[in-house]
Write a protein that holds these residues in place. Structure first.
Motif, PDB file in Angstrom:
ATOM      1  N   MET A   1       1.043  -0.943  -0.274  1.00 22.31           N
ATOM      2  CA  MET A   1       0.223  -0.256   0.053  1.00 22.31           C
ATOM      3  C   MET A   1       0.717   1.600  -0.121  1.00 22.31           C
ATOM      4  O   MET A   1       2.097   1.126   0.733  1.00 22.31           O
ATOM      5  CB  MET A   1      -0.859   0.004   1.592  1.00 22.31           C
ATOM      6  CG  MET A   1      -1.824   0.571   1.231  1.00 22.31           C
ATOM      7  SD  MET A   1      -2.435   0.947   3.021  1.00 22.31           S
ATOM      8  CE  MET A   1      -3.759   2.803   2.456  1.00 22.31           C
ATOM      9  N   THR A   2       0.677   2.383  -0.561  1.00 17.43           N
ATOM     10  CA  THR A   2       0.845   2.805  -0.731  1.00 17.43           C
ATOM     11  C   THR A   2       0.660   4.592  -0.088  1.00 17.43           C
ATOM     12  O   THR A   2      -0.416   4.483   0.296  1.00 17.43           O
ATOM     13  CB  THR A   2       1.159   4.330  -2.386  1.00 17.43           C
ATOM     14  OG1 THR A   2       1.822   2.961  -2.935  1.00 17.43           O
ATOM     15  CG2 THR A   2       2.443   4.949  -2.592  1.00 17.43           C
ATOM     16  N   THR A   3       2.203   5.298   0.210  1.00 16.04           N
ATOM     17  CA  THR A   3       0.962   6.207   1.671  1.00 16.04           C
ATOM     18  C   THR A   3       1.698   7.382   1.311  1.00 16.04           C
ATOM     19  O   THR A   3       2.848   7.766   1.568  1.00 16.04           O
ATOM     20  CB  THR A   3       1.728   6.281   3.551  1.00 16.04           C
ATOM     21  OG1 THR A   3       1.410   4.672   3.154  1.00 16.04           O
ATOM     22  CG2 THR A   3       1.616   6.802   4.313  1.00 16.04           C
ATOM     23  N   PRO A  15      -0.998  12.290   7.236  1.00 13.54           N
ATOM     24  CA  PRO A  15      -1.513  11.895   5.934  1.00 13.54           C
ATOM     25  C   PRO A  15      -2.886  11.676   4.914  1.00 13.54           C
ATOM     26  O   PRO A  15      -3.799  12.338   5.621  1.00 13.54           O
ATOM     27  CB  PRO A  15      -1.715  10.419   6.967  1.00 13.54           C
ATOM     28  CG  PRO A  15      -2.465  10.831   8.156  1.00 13.54           C
ATOM     29  CD  PRO A  15      -1.967  12.372   8.193  1.00 13.54           C
ATOM     30  N   LEU A  16      -2.321  11.687   4.000  1.00 14.08           N
ATOM     31  CA  LEU A  16      -3.612  11.822   3.128  1.00 14.08           C
ATOM     32  C   LEU A  16      -4.726  11.375   2.584  1.00 14.08           C
ATOM     33  O   LEU A  16      -3.769   9.838   2.893  1.00 14.08           O
ATOM     34  CB  LEU A  16      -2.914  12.465   1.505  1.00 14.08           C
ATOM     35  CG  LEU A  16      -2.509  13.183   1.537  1.00 14.08           C
ATOM     36  CD1 LEU A  16      -1.747  13.481  -0.099  1.00 14.08           C
ATOM     37  CD2 LEU A  16      -3.670  14.657   1.753  1.00 14.08           C
ATOM     38  N   PRO A  17      -5.662  10.770   2.432  1.00 15.19           N
ATOM     39  CA  PRO A  17      -6.416   9.535   2.307  1.00 15.19           C
ATOM     40  C   PRO A  17      -5.839   8.840   0.308  1.00 15.19           C
ATOM     41  O   PRO A  17      -5.535   9.933   0.625  1.00 15.19           O
ATOM     42  CB  PRO A  17      -7.875  10.539   1.496  1.00 15.19           C
ATOM     43  CG  PRO A  17      -7.655  12.197   2.253  1.00 15.19           C
ATOM     44  CD  PRO A  17      -6.588  12.457   2.365  1.00 15.19           C
ATOM     45  N   THR A  18      -6.612   7.556   0.181  1.00 18.77           N
ATOM     46  CA  THR A  18      -6.485   7.684  -1.021  1.00 18.77           C
ATOM     47  C   THR A  18      -6.547   7.912  -2.158  1.00 18.77           C
ATOM     48  O   THR A  18      -7.623   8.487  -2.278  1.00 18.77           O
ATOM     49  CB  THR A  18      -7.192   6.218  -1.181  1.00 18.77           C
ATOM     50  OG1 THR A  18      -6.953   5.234  -0.097  1.00 18.77           O
ATOM     51  CG2 THR A  18      -6.218   5.954  -2.709  1.00 18.77           C
ATOM     52  N   SER A  34       9.118  15.750  -9.632  1.00 19.47           N
ATOM     53  CA  SER A  34       8.172  16.555  -9.610  1.00 19.47           C
ATOM     54  C   SER A  34       6.994  15.457  -9.197  1.00 19.47           C
ATOM     55  O   SER A  34       7.362  14.559  -8.846  1.00 19.47           O
ATOM     56  CB  SER A  34       7.668  17.307 -10.288  1.00 19.47           C
ATOM     57  OG  SER A  34       7.369  17.123 -12.026  1.00 19.47           O
ATOM     58  N   PHE A  35       6.539  16.257  -8.334  1.00 20.14           N
ATOM     59  CA  PHE A  35       4.585  15.499  -7.796  1.00 20.14           C
ATOM     60  C   PHE A  35       3.589  16.083  -8.106  1.00 20.14           C
ATOM     61  O   PHE A  35       4.102  18.029  -8.085  1.00 20.14           O
ATOM     62  CB  PHE A  35       5.145  14.768  -6.510  1.00 20.14           C
ATOM     63  CG  PHE A  35       4.404  16.001  -5.591  1.00 20.14           C
ATOM     64  CD1 PHE A  35       3.381  16.464  -5.077  1.00 20.14           C
ATOM     65  CD2 PHE A  35       5.485  16.581  -5.196  1.00 20.14           C
ATOM     66  CE1 PHE A  35       3.648  17.065  -4.053  1.00 20.14           C
ATOM     67  CE2 PHE A  35       5.750  17.470  -4.354  1.00 20.14           C
ATOM     68  CZ  PHE A  35       4.817  18.316  -3.742  1.00 20.14           C
ATOM     69  N   TRP A  36       2.543  15.290  -8.192  1.00 19.98           N
ATOM     70  CA  TRP A  36       1.474  15.894  -8.342  1.00 19.98           C
ATOM     71  C   TRP A  36       0.520  15.355  -7.600  1.00 19.98           C
ATOM     72  O   TRP A  36       0.462  13.916  -8.225  1.00 19.98           O
ATOM     73  CB  TRP A  36       0.908  16.477 -10.010  1.00 19.98           C
ATOM     74  CG  TRP A  36      -0.765  16.796  -9.923  1.00 19.98           C
ATOM     75  CD1 TRP A  36      -0.900  18.186  -9.169  1.00 19.98           C
ATOM     76  CD2 TRP A  36      -1.463  16.273 -10.157  1.00 19.98           C
ATOM     77  NE1 TRP A  36      -2.454  18.489 -10.236  1.00 19.98           N
ATOM     78  CE2 TRP A  36      -2.647  17.401 -10.219  1.00 19.98           C
ATOM     79  CE3 TRP A  36      -2.093  14.588 -10.122  1.00 19.98           C
ATOM     80  CZ2 TRP A  36      -4.536  16.799 -10.533  1.00 19.98           C
ATOM     81  CZ3 TRP A  36      -3.372  14.351 -10.552  1.00 19.98           C
ATOM     82  CH2 TRP A  36      -3.367  15.595 -10.761  1.00 19.98           C
ATOM     83  N   VAL A  37      -0.636  15.554  -7.176  1.00 17.68           N
ATOM     84  CA  VAL A  37      -1.210  14.454  -6.435  1.00 17.68           C
ATOM     85  C   VAL A  37      -3.041  15.108  -5.563  1.00 17.68           C
ATOM     86  O   VAL A  37      -3.079  16.363  -5.808  1.00 17.68           O
ATOM     87  CB  VAL A  37      -1.058  13.637  -4.732  1.00 17.68           C
ATOM     88  CG1 VAL A  37      -0.750  14.803  -4.320  1.00 17.68           C
ATOM     89  CG2 VAL A  37      -1.727  12.945  -4.630  1.00 17.68           C
ATOM     90  N   THR A  82     -12.371  18.747  -3.273  1.00 13.41           N
ATOM     91  CA  THR A  82     -10.888  17.746  -3.139  1.00 13.41           C
ATOM     92  C   THR A  82      -9.730  18.666  -3.029  1.00 13.41           C
ATOM     93  O   THR A  82     -10.145  20.253  -3.017  1.00 13.41           O
ATOM     94  CB  THR A  82     -11.375  17.488  -5.116  1.00 13.41           C
ATOM     95  OG1 THR A  82     -10.792  18.532  -5.512  1.00 13.41           O
ATOM     96  CG2 THR A  82     -11.937  16.793  -4.874  1.00 13.41           C
ATOM     97  N   ALA A  83      -8.551  18.597  -2.829  1.00 13.16           N
ATOM     98  CA  ALA A  83      -7.153  18.636  -2.674  1.00 13.16           C
ATOM     99  C   ALA A  83      -6.193  18.652  -3.877  1.00 13.16           C
ATOM    100  O   ALA A  83      -6.226  17.529  -3.540  1.00 13.16           O
ATOM    101  CB  ALA A  83      -7.021  18.827  -1.473  1.00 13.16           C
ATOM    102  N   THR A  84      -5.731  19.464  -4.524  1.00 11.93           N
ATOM    103  CA  THR A  84      -4.793  18.855  -5.334  1.00 11.93           C
ATOM    104  C   THR A  84      -2.755  20.057  -4.728  1.00 11.93           C
ATOM    105  O   THR A  84      -3.424  20.822  -3.829  1.00 11.93           O
ATOM    106  CB  THR A  84      -4.512  19.436  -6.216  1.00 11.93           C
ATOM    107  OG1 THR A  84      -4.177  21.002  -6.397  1.00 11.93           O
ATOM    108  CG2 THR A  84      -6.085  18.788  -6.820  1.00 11.93           C
TER     109      THR A  84
END
Length: 314
Positions: A1-3, A15-18, A34-37, A82-84
């Motif tokens: 599982m990715t956290t 901790p972010l939700p899924t 870089s990242f984006w979520v 939502t949040a990015t």
């Protein structure tokens, strides 16, 4: 599982939700990782966003990404609240901080590390020993990353880059067993590219006085009609070997763009920058991963690999 875990400037963690969708991009220094979520967000907790400074992604106890939070955004729409979050790898700290102009009679790696790396809390992946550089200069306006890159590449002959755990790596490539991609692999797209634009045919280096100069030529590219030259001005104190190496390095690095491939695989984390890849089909050949982009979206997991010649200079 990715956290996915966000950290605030004062050490608080969230901790972010899924995630609903995400993208992690890895390279060898240029471009920066870089990242984006994107994730569901609880309305009323927007005040937290201004305090966020770091994001860490882990899986099975292994850090897959550690980086700097550059931007947060909350949106109310059809999906609800939502949040990015987006940002860059730890290299961003060296890119964002400017170094003062300086001239070193004899620059050691220990001095470079203490002055341009350690103040930003960046650790080394492993101990290294790089040769000292006589007449090393830091130009006005240079970032701390440029200082580290120039010292390591021009004088140490290694490609500086950051690990997934956010540590500075300065050791040579360690070639393991190549990833084999053939007709049985879940490859969804392959692009082969021959790109002449940006490949240099000739580089001349000279000091600011103009009294000394050296020219290095890419004869193979010139023989095929290539005509693209550059002139580099270097500080007067730059030694002969350093001048010649910088000229040859510019030729070699530009030549890495001449032949590339881009492969998309329907798997997460199929390969990492620096890994070797054997293509069996699609023109074949052995390649080295220059960039790796891993995404989760509506179509599921994908890894897109940008490949270059195994001997290419990055």
């Amino acid at each position: 599982m990715t956290t996915w875990t966000l950290t605030c400037y004062d050490g608080r963690t969230y901790p972010l939700p899924t995630p609903l969708a995400w993208r992690l991009e890895y390279g060898v220094g240029d471009p920066c990782d870089s990242f984006w979520v994107k994730t569901l967000w609880t309305e009323g907790e927007e005040a937290i966003l201004a305090d966020l400074t770091r994001l860490q992604v882990t899986q099975g106890g292994e850090t897959l990404f550690l980086g700097v939070v550059d931007e947060c955004e909350t949106c109310w729409g059809p999906e609800g609240c939502t949040a990015t979050f987006s940002g860059r790898g730890m290299q961003a700290l060296l890119l964002d901080n400017q170094a003062e102009a300086a001239d070193f009679g004899l620059a050691t790696w220990e001095a470079i590390l203490a002055r341009y790396v350690s103040p930003y809390g960046i650790a080394l992946d492993r101990g290294v020993s790089l040769p000292a550089a006589a007449g090393f200069s830091v130009a006005s306006g240079s970032s701390c990353w440029k200082v580290v890159y120039d010292f390591a590449r021009y004088h140490g002959g290694v490609t500086p880059r950051f690990t997934r755990a956010g540590k500075l790596a300065l050791h040579p490539w360690e070639d393991g067993v190549p990833l084999v991609l053939d007709g049985g692999a879940p490859v969804t797209r392959v692009v082969r590219r021959d790109q002449r634009y940006g490949v240099l045919s000739q580089v001349t280096v000279k000091d600011v006085s103009g009294w000394t100069r050296q020219t290095v030529v890419n004869e193979a590219f010139q023989a095929k009609g290539g005509q693209c030259s550059r002139v580099l001005l270097l500080p007067r104190k730059t030694g002969y070997q350093a001048r010649r190496y910088q000229a040859q390095f510019q030729l070699d690095r530009s030549a890495a763009q001449l032949r590339t491939a881009e492969v998309t695989v329907a798997l997460p984390f199929a390969a990492w920058p620096g890994d070797l890849v054997d293509l069996e089909g699609w023109g074949g050949g052995r390649w080295r991963v220059r960039e790796s982009k891993v995404t989760l979206g509506e179509g599921g997991y994908e890894t897109t690999l940008v490949l270059a010649d195994p001997q290419a200079v990055f």
